[in-house]
Each structure stands twice: as C-alpha cells, then as structure tokens.
Design an enzyme around this catalytic site. Sequence first.
Site, PDB file in Angstrom:
ATOM      1  N   LYS A  51      31.804  43.483  42.016  1.00 46.45           N
ATOM      2  CA  LYS A  51      31.353  44.727  41.396  1.00 46.45           C
ATOM      3  C   LYS A  51      32.550  45.625  41.119  1.00 46.45           C
ATOM      4  O   LYS A  51      33.630  45.439  41.659  1.00 46.45           O
ATOM      5  CB  LYS A  51      30.346  45.444  42.292  1.00 46.45           C
ATOM      6  CG  LYS A  51      30.926  45.939  43.613  1.00 46.45           C
ATOM      7  CD  LYS A  51      29.882  46.762  44.352  1.00 46.45           C
ATOM      8  CE  LYS A  51      30.433  47.243  45.688  1.00 46.45           C
ATOM      9  NZ  LYS A  51      29.468  47.973  46.487  1.00 46.45           N
TER      10      LYS A  51
ATOM     11  N   SER B 180      36.596  52.713  44.006  1.00 45.56           N
ATOM     12  CA  SER B 180      38.039  52.781  44.235  1.00 45.56           C
ATOM     13  C   SER B 180      38.750  51.517  43.775  1.00 45.56           C
ATOM     14  O   SER B 180      39.931  51.337  44.012  1.00 45.56           O
ATOM     15  CB  SER B 180      38.308  53.014  45.722  1.00 45.56           C
ATOM     16  OG  SER B 180      37.831  51.929  46.469  1.00 45.56           O
ATOM     17  N   GLY B 181      38.043  50.639  43.122  1.00 50.82           N
ATOM     18  CA  GLY B 181      38.686  49.432  42.612  1.00 50.82           C
ATOM     19  C   GLY B 181      37.667  48.323  42.429  1.00 50.82           C
ATOM     20  O   GLY B 181      36.557  48.394  42.942  1.00 50.82           O
TER      21      GLY B 181
ATOM     22  N   LEU C 239      36.065  44.726  42.976  1.00 54.65           N
ATOM     23  CA  LEU C 239      35.995  43.780  44.088  1.00 54.65           C
ATOM     24  C   LEU C 239      35.807  42.371  43.544  1.00 54.65           C
ATOM     25  O   LEU C 239      34.939  42.133  42.717  1.00 54.65           O
ATOM     26  CB  LEU C 239      34.831  44.144  45.012  1.00 54.65           C
ATOM     27  CG  LEU C 239      34.996  45.459  45.768  1.00 54.65           C
ATOM     28  CD1 LEU C 239      33.731  45.787  46.545  1.00 54.65           C
ATOM     29  CD2 LEU C 239      36.181  45.386  46.708  1.00 54.65           C
TER      30      LEU C 239
ATOM     31  N   LYS D   8      40.056  43.560  46.837  1.00 56.45           N
ATOM     32  CA  LYS D   8      39.885  44.783  46.054  1.00 56.45           C
ATOM     33  C   LYS D   8      41.138  45.013  45.243  1.00 56.45           C
ATOM     34  O   LYS D   8      42.240  45.047  45.776  1.00 56.45           O
ATOM     35  CB  LYS D   8      39.619  45.978  46.966  1.00 56.45           C
ATOM     36  CG  LYS D   8      39.495  47.290  46.187  1.00 56.45           C
ATOM     37  CD  LYS D   8      38.595  48.288  46.856  1.00 56.45           C
ATOM     38  CE  LYS D   8      39.302  49.021  47.976  1.00 56.45           C
ATOM     39  NZ  LYS D   8      38.441  49.999  48.624  1.00 56.45           N
TER      40      LYS D   8
ATOM     41  N   ASP E 120      30.898  57.902  52.867  1.00 59.39           N
ATOM     42  CA  ASP E 120      30.174  57.051  51.912  1.00 59.39           C
ATOM     43  C   ASP E 120      29.154  56.197  52.665  1.00 59.39           C
ATOM     44  O   ASP E 120      29.022  55.014  52.426  1.00 59.39           O
ATOM     45  CB  ASP E 120      31.169  56.183  51.148  1.00 59.39           C
ATOM     46  CG  ASP E 120      30.531  55.531  49.931  1.00 59.39           C
ATOM     47  OD1 ASP E 120      29.509  56.045  49.443  1.00 59.39           O
ATOM     48  OD2 ASP E 120      31.061  54.501  49.471  1.00 59.39           O
TER      49      ASP E 120
END
Length: 907
Positions: free
Chosen positions: A530, A534-535, A537, A551, A653
Amino acid sequence: MEMLDRRSKVVFVCFVVLSLLFNFSLEQQQQLLNSGVERLALLQLRSSLGLTAKQWPIKADPCSVWAGIQCQNGSVIGINISGFKRTRIGSKNPQFSVDALQNFTLLASFNASNFALPGTIPQWFGTGLASLQVLDLRSCSISGSIPFSFGNLSSLTGLYLSGNNLTGIVPSTLGQLLSLEVLDLSGNNLTGTVPVTFVGLRNLTLLDMSSNFLTGGIPPGIGSLARLKLLNFSGNSLSSSIPAQLGDISSLVDLDLGSNSLSGPVPPDLRGLRNLQKLDIGRNLLSGSLPANLFPPLNQLQLLVLSHNTFTGGLPDVLWSMPQLQLLDASGNNFTGALPSLSSNANGTAAMLNLSQNLFYGSLGSVIRRFSFTDLSGNYFQGRVPDYARSNVSFVGNCLQNVLNQRSSRECASFYAERGLTFDNFGVPNATQPSSQPRKKSHRTIIILAAVLGGVGLVVLLVIMLILLIVCTRRRSATNQRGTGVGPVPAGASPSPPRMGLNFSSLGDAFTYQQILHATGEFGDENLIKHGHSGDLFRGILEGGIHVVIKRIDLHSAIKEACMSELDFFSKVFHPRLVSLLGHCLENENEKFLVYKFMPNGDLSSSLFRKTNSDNDGLQSLDWITRLKIAIGAAEGLSYLHHECSPPFVHRDVQASSILLDDKFEVRLGSLSEVCAQEGDNHQHRISRLLRLPQTSEQGSSGSPNTTCAYDVYCFGKVLLELVTGKLGISASSDAALKDWLEQTLPYISIYEKDLVTSIVDPSLIIDEDLLEEVWAMAVVAKSCLNPKPARRPLMRYILKALENPLKVVREEYTSSARLRTTSSRSSWNAALFGSWRNSSLDVTAIPAAPVNKVEGGSSFKQSATTGSQGSGQNGEGMHSSSIRRQSREIVPEPINVQDVERPIEV
Ligand SMILES: *[C@@H]1O[C@H](CO)[C@@H](O)[C@H](O)[C@H]1NC(C)=O
Ligand SMILES: *[C@@H]1O[C@H](CO)[C@@H](O)[C@H](O)[C@H]1NC(C)=O
Ligand SMILES: *[C@@H]1O[C@H](CO)[C@@H](O)[C@H](O)[C@H]1NC(C)=O
Ligand SMILES: *[C@@H]1O[C@H](CO)[C@@H](O)[C@H](O)[C@H]1NC(C)=O
Ligand SMILES: *[C@@H]1O[C@H](CO)[C@@H](O)[C@H](O)[C@H]1NC(C)=O
Ligand SMILES: *[C@@H]1O[C@H](CO)[C@@H](O)[C@H](O)[C@H]1NC(C)=O
Ligand SMILES: *[C@@H]1O[C@H](CO)[C@@H](O)[C@H](O)[C@H]1NC(C)=O
Ligand SMILES: *[C@@H]1O[C@H](CO)[C@@H](O)[C@H](O)[C@H]1NC(C)=O
C-alpha cells in the site's frame, strides 16, 4: 453335415485365392528390384560403407525391405543412409567410397547426412550421377574442395554440403545449376568470392554460404534472385557495402549479413524487403544513420540486429511499435537520442531489447515496458528507474539515480553539456553540480553573490544560535528535575537528518540498495502492499527466503522527518510489541528504506473479517478469545510507549491498521512514523515552533490534543469498540459520521446493565454468558477511553490491567457500586480506571509516573495472553491473588476525592 462341410471348403478355397491375389498385387506395387546391376551395386555399397544387416538385410529385396531405398519401376531412385550406423569393421576405416552409385542410372536423390564419409568428393559425381536432383552430404566430415564437375548435375534442385571441412573456392560452375532451389554451403572452410554466376540461379529460394572464409563483395546481381527467402552470408569476411539491389528481393524473409566486414551505410532501398522477418547486419563496419523510412514496410520484422557497427543518429520511432518485434539488438554502436514514451503496444512478452554501449540519453522511455529482457548498460540514461522496469533489466554504466555502478557525475555532466542537454545530476540539486563550463562572464557575479549571501547567512546563523541558546537554558532550568535532556530528539526539531546521532546497531542490518531491489523485484507493482502516509510499503523476500516488508521513503516527496524520527525511535526503543525493524538501507541520498519483519496475518483491519476458504459466501470473523488477545497485546505496546519510555512516546496513529498480527495473532504495533515524544515533555518542539522549522503535517500548535498520551487512549477506545461491535473502520475515522455513530452506540454500554451491550455486539461473534461478560467489560473500558475530556481518560497501564482481568472490571465495579456504592473498589487498578472517569479533578499529569527507564521490554511481555484470567505481565504481579492486590494498591493511585465515587456513573 455334409452340406455344411462342402460349403466351408468352398469358402476356404475362395479365401486362399483372394489372399494370393491380394499379396501379388501388393508386390506389384512395391516393385521388386528387377535390375541385377543395381542389386550388385547396392551390395557393393553395402560393403564399402559397412552398413549393417539390420538396416540392409542381405537376403531380402532392397526395394521392399531395405531401409532408405526408394525404387520406381524396379529401379533405385533414392538412397538415404542419413544417420546410419556402420558395422564394427566398417567404422574402423570409414571412407568416402561410394563408387557403386554410378551404376544407379535413375538415382535422383542421395542423402548421407550425418554419416561419416571422410575423404573428398570424387570428381565423377558430376558426370556419373546425371539424374541426381538432391544431394545431401551435410555433416559428413568431407574435406577437399567442391568438384567443378558439379556444374553438370543439371537436374539438381537441392545441394546441401554444410558442416564439412570443404576448402578451396566455390566453383563458379554451380551457377549453371539452373534448377537449383537450395544451395547450402555453410559451415565449411571455403575461400574465394561468391561467384557472380550465382545470379543465374533464378529458382533459388535458399542461399546459405555462412561461416566460411569468403572474401570480396556481395554480387549485386543476387538482387535478381526473385524467389529467395533466405540469404545468409554471415560469418565470412565479405567487404564492400550492402548492395542496394538486395532491396529488390521482395520475397526475402531472412537476411543475414552479420559478422562480416561490410562497410558504408544501410541502403534505403532495403525498405523493398516487405516480407522480411529477420534482419541481421550486426558485427560489421557499417556506419551512418539508419534511413528513417527504412522500416515502415517491415511490419513483419521479428528480429533486428544492428549491433557492433558504428551507426550514429537515432533509432527510427517506428521500430518501437513494430507488432511482431521479438528481438532488437542495437548494442555497441554510436546510436543516440532519447527513447520515445510510447505507452501503447506495450505487449509482446517474449521480447528482448539490447541497447547497450551506445549514446542514448534522457529518461527511460516507457517503451522498455514491452520487452521482458532489456540491456541498457553503457549509455547515458538519466533520471529514476521506473517501477515497471522489472528485474531483467541491466542498467550498469548510465547516469541513473539510485542505481549502482553508474558513470561518474563528471562524465555524465560533460556528455549532457556537449549536447546542450540538461542533466539532472543524479537528482542532486543544481547547486552542487560540478560547474562544467559556465560562461566566464557570470563567474565573477556568482562569486560576489556567494560572498554576499554567505555573509547574510552567517549573521542569520548567529542570531539563530543565540535564540537557541536562550531558549534552551531557560527551558532547562524549568524542567531540570524531570531530566528530559536525555530524551530522543523529535523529528520536527532537526532540519537535517540526525544520522550521526543514530545508534545503528539497534537498527538491524544495513542492506545495500541492490539487495533491496532484489528483494522487492525492483519494486514491482505486484509487491506493492500500500501507499502509506510516510512511504510505500512493499512485500519482499531477502536472500535466505525471509519475508519482509520494505518501506520506501522518498525524501523528495515525503516528510523527511518521518523517516528520521522513525529511525531515531527505533534506535532508542525496543519492545516485542512493536514491529521489528530488521534493517535499513540509507545509502541513497534521496531514498531511504526500512526493512520490517513480515506479518503473516496483516493488520487488524484486514483480519478481523476474512473470506473463508470454503465456498460459503460468508466471512469468517476472529473469535472473541483472539480479539481479547489482540486488545491486550496492543495495550501492552501502548503501555510501554506511554509508561516505560522517557519521555513518554505518543503513537499518534492508533487504529486497526496499525495493529499488525503475526502468525499466532500476537500483536506488533506498526505505523510508527508518527510517533513523537509527548508534548510538554520536550522543549525542543517549542524551539522548532519558534524557528518555524517544518513540522509533520498532523503536528499542531501548542497543546495540540494529538500529541498527548490521552489522544492514543481515545484512539485505542475506538479500536476496542471496533473489536466489540465488529464495525470496521471506526478506528480509522474521525469524521462527523463517526461522532453520530458513537452517540448512538455508547448509551448501550452501561456498567449496570449487562444485557444492553448485546444490541451492539458483533453479531458474528459466538459467545456464551461468560464470554459476554468479557465483551461487556471491553465495551466498558472502551467507553472510558472515549471520554470527551482527555484528562478523564484512563492511563494505558490501567487499561491494560482491565483488559487482562475483564471479569473484575464488571464484577467488582458492578457489585461494589450496586451494593453500597462504597469505596471498596478504589483499592485496585479498577478504581483508577473508573476513578479517572468519575473524578473531575483527577488529571493525567497528576499521577506520578512509574519509574521510567529505557526498558528492553522483554520482561514485561506476555507471549500468550489468550484468556482474560491470565495474570498481568507488568512487573509480574497477578491480579487474581488478594495478597498481591495489596501490592498493586501501592502502585496504583487511588482517586483523590472519595465523595465523588458516590456520584452515579455516566455509563
Ligand atoms: C515404368 O515402366 C514402364 C515400362 O516398363 C513404363 O511404361 C512406365 O512409364 C514406367 N513408369 C515410370 C513412372 O517411369
Ligand atoms: C558399374 O559402374 C562402373 C562405372 O561406370 C562400371 O565400371 C561397372 O562395370 C558397372 N558395374 C556393372 C555391374 O555394370
Ligand atoms: C575438420 O577437420 C579438422 C581437422 O582437419 C577436424 O578437427 C574437424 O573436426 C573437422 N570438422 C568437421 C566438421 O568435420
Ligand atoms: C523453376 O521453377 C519453375 C516452377 O517451380 C519451373 O517451372 C521451372 O522449370 C524451373 N526452372 C528450371 C530451370 O528448372
Ligand atoms: C577449417 O577451419 C577451422 C577453423 O579455422 C580449422 O580449425 C580447421 O582445421 C579447418 N579445416 C581444414 C580442413 O582446413
Ligand atoms: C563512437 O564515436 C566516437 C567518436 O565520437 C568514436 O571514438 C567511437 O569509436 C565510436 N564508437 C563506436 C562503437 O562506433
Ligand atoms: C497487443 O495489444 C493490442 C492493443 O493493445 C492488441 O490488439 C493485441 O492483440 C495485443 N497483442 C498481443 C500479442 O497481446
Ligand atoms: C538546473 O538549472 C537549470 C538552469 O539553471 C534548470 O533549467 C534546471 O531545471 C535545473 N535542474 C535542476 C534539477 O534543478
């Protein structure tokens, strides 16, 4: 009886007569050899070649029984001994002794391919075999030269002499064989030139003279052989240029002129080869640029080899869209230009493209998509390697970003500069680009400008340092006793990556970019899990078959701090409830990689319900025991962050998709890029605010609610509610719809009314009365977490205890409040949980923090917390023992205001 006997006799006689007749007619068809001379000649041949009785049985009729003998009207017309074995004696001294062939006056074909005939072809072949049509002597170990007398074999349609040791020149008399359709002289040691007489071989369809030592030029007259389908002169020493007349052979399918010394340009007339499928003109001395209009008619082209010449200019665009093209080898030339970005015609799965060792530049065109094997090495391509560039691509020796073994920056820069092109300098901003040849005039201005800017910069720097100093000293005196100076540096505070400060030993292995590429299949789409915030995967497999999640953080687009704060975080903490970082790859300037352990069960959001393997359309949902185990696991992880780290970390999160699950559904908290130290515990945030340094997107201003542990607690409440109700996506949302839903749902959670909860419990849960109490308890805990007032939400460590002892939550609280509403429950963690709930004056910060050291975590980790009655892992105390409860009283603070307990609970 007699009648019957007679009749059967008649039938028998008829049968015999018929079968005799039938046999006779068969033999008539097979035509026994009727010439004594030929029979004798066959026997001679049999002994001179040493053929076996198995193939040519001496007593049987040759025409009907011998292998490879073809007869007509009782005469031998064809002899095929291809691949035959000799007798032991025959193979001792094999010879080219076929004199007896002269006695077959009607012999039309002789095939001895792959049958050793060491020696030379006798001169009489040309005169003695006048009716010969096909002579096949391929791979017969023949030496010597081709007899000139072959010119007399006027009926010859096929002459196959390839794969021998024939020497000498090619007899020009072969040009007299006007019926010849196939002439294969390849793979010999023939010298001399291609006879010009060949232009008379008008019926020729195949002319193969490859792999000899022929010299001279290609006779232009070959172009008049209008039936030619295959013309192969490759592997000789032919010089001269490619005759334009070859373009006249419109029937040509395969033209191979490779590996000669042909020079000059490719004649535009070759476009007349409209049926061409294979063209190999590689490995010559050809030069010039390809005629742009050379290829349009060649839409049948499957193979095009242009390699190792000195071609210049570009490849015609039309090449990329040739529908049949399977192999394009243009390597080793001076081809240049950028590849077009044609996205259509992106199919063609077995295709190979070799553009290596040329002067191509620019970004990698999407055209390479259609090729499964691509060699682009040794060019000047720049930019990034697209994800679709699969593993079968070689990029060595270019100017590409983030790829190993590229050309030097200087080499690339000067190449691009020479052509007046813009070089991206491996993605490094212009400032650091080696000034290749800036105009001298602007040189001085640049220096002056730099000096002025430098001066200004210095002043600004000094001011900043001064401010920093003031703020730091002030903060330090204010928070001295808390000793926050040793805490991790939060992301926003460090404009440059704090790489030097990282403890790399706790960041796992350092992987090379190559390993990362390899593991993820060059970031193939099929491995993309996905796009995280933040990056991206990616799924990956390391050498040794270890499954990992990688990642990719692109520092151009992503928040630089996210990566660094995560690395920083990992360098300081370790806990079995946090996703494990196996390694990292920081070698690239603009792209960083974090390598995590792969979690077979994904995350909670994806595994709460999963499709059953059976064909029932239904979804299988996690059972209650597993849900409780997951809740406890997640609470353990958060409790560690909130209470065992100094300063406390806020996850920020917390949602179902951040709760990763291993193969045994043990929780590993993920999504750690947002983690930050709790606001107020670290003065450096203030500095960053003061200096207006970039902060992560969600990080608000002072007092921002989502940088406190209470924010995590609230989010965790939503996760618990998701587990109870089975309503997916609650924990990931925070919109108005969720608020409405919460308003409708929370009234069904009451500490006094167990049965109310049944109307919101996930209908897919199969639970008995006992389990229902646990569900009820979790719902109650969830509700307490969702208290709108952050200060009234329970601390994570109490939540953990409550989840570990769910029955106590409801039973103790229920009984105590129902009975007397006394303070009996205040003696436990339970009290803290509900106390914080009721007690308006109780502030989270008023509770003295437990001893906070960096804990390696192993001790507080409970591997299997599958049942609610299991003891708490924390500090090893078990809550089911009353003697230990006393202990816990010392740890867990009591509500300050006893009277408040009397207040009805707003559940
Ligand atoms: C076979 O021989 C007969 C006479 O012997 C002749 O009439 C006939 O044409 C021959 N057939 C062929 C195909 O040569
Ligand atoms: C076979 O041919 C050779 C050469 O023509 C000849 O000398 C010889 O007599 C022939 N054999 C027979 C049996 O006719
Ligand atoms: C050609 O002759 C050489 C020796 O003269 C031998 O080694 C080689 O195997 C021969 N090649 C063929 C194809 O017969
Ligand atoms: C060439 O081929 C054609 C048709 O296949 C045939 O009619 C003609 O006789 C051949 N020419 C020679 C010289 O054999
Ligand atoms: C033919 O050429 C090959 C390769 O050059 C060589 O090895 C071989 O000996 C030659 N054969 C003869 C019979 O000259
Ligand atoms: C390419 O061109 C350069 C000169 O521009 C020359 O030195 C080099 O040999 C050429 N390379 C090829 C493969 O033709
Ligand atoms: C290639 O793509 C075109 C259109 O995109 C399609 O018509 C054609 O059938 C495809 N060919 C193959 C071999 O898949
Ligand atoms: C470098 O500078 C040139 C001209 O100053 C500009 O056109 C180009 O976009 C810049 N490239 C990068 C990567 O900044």
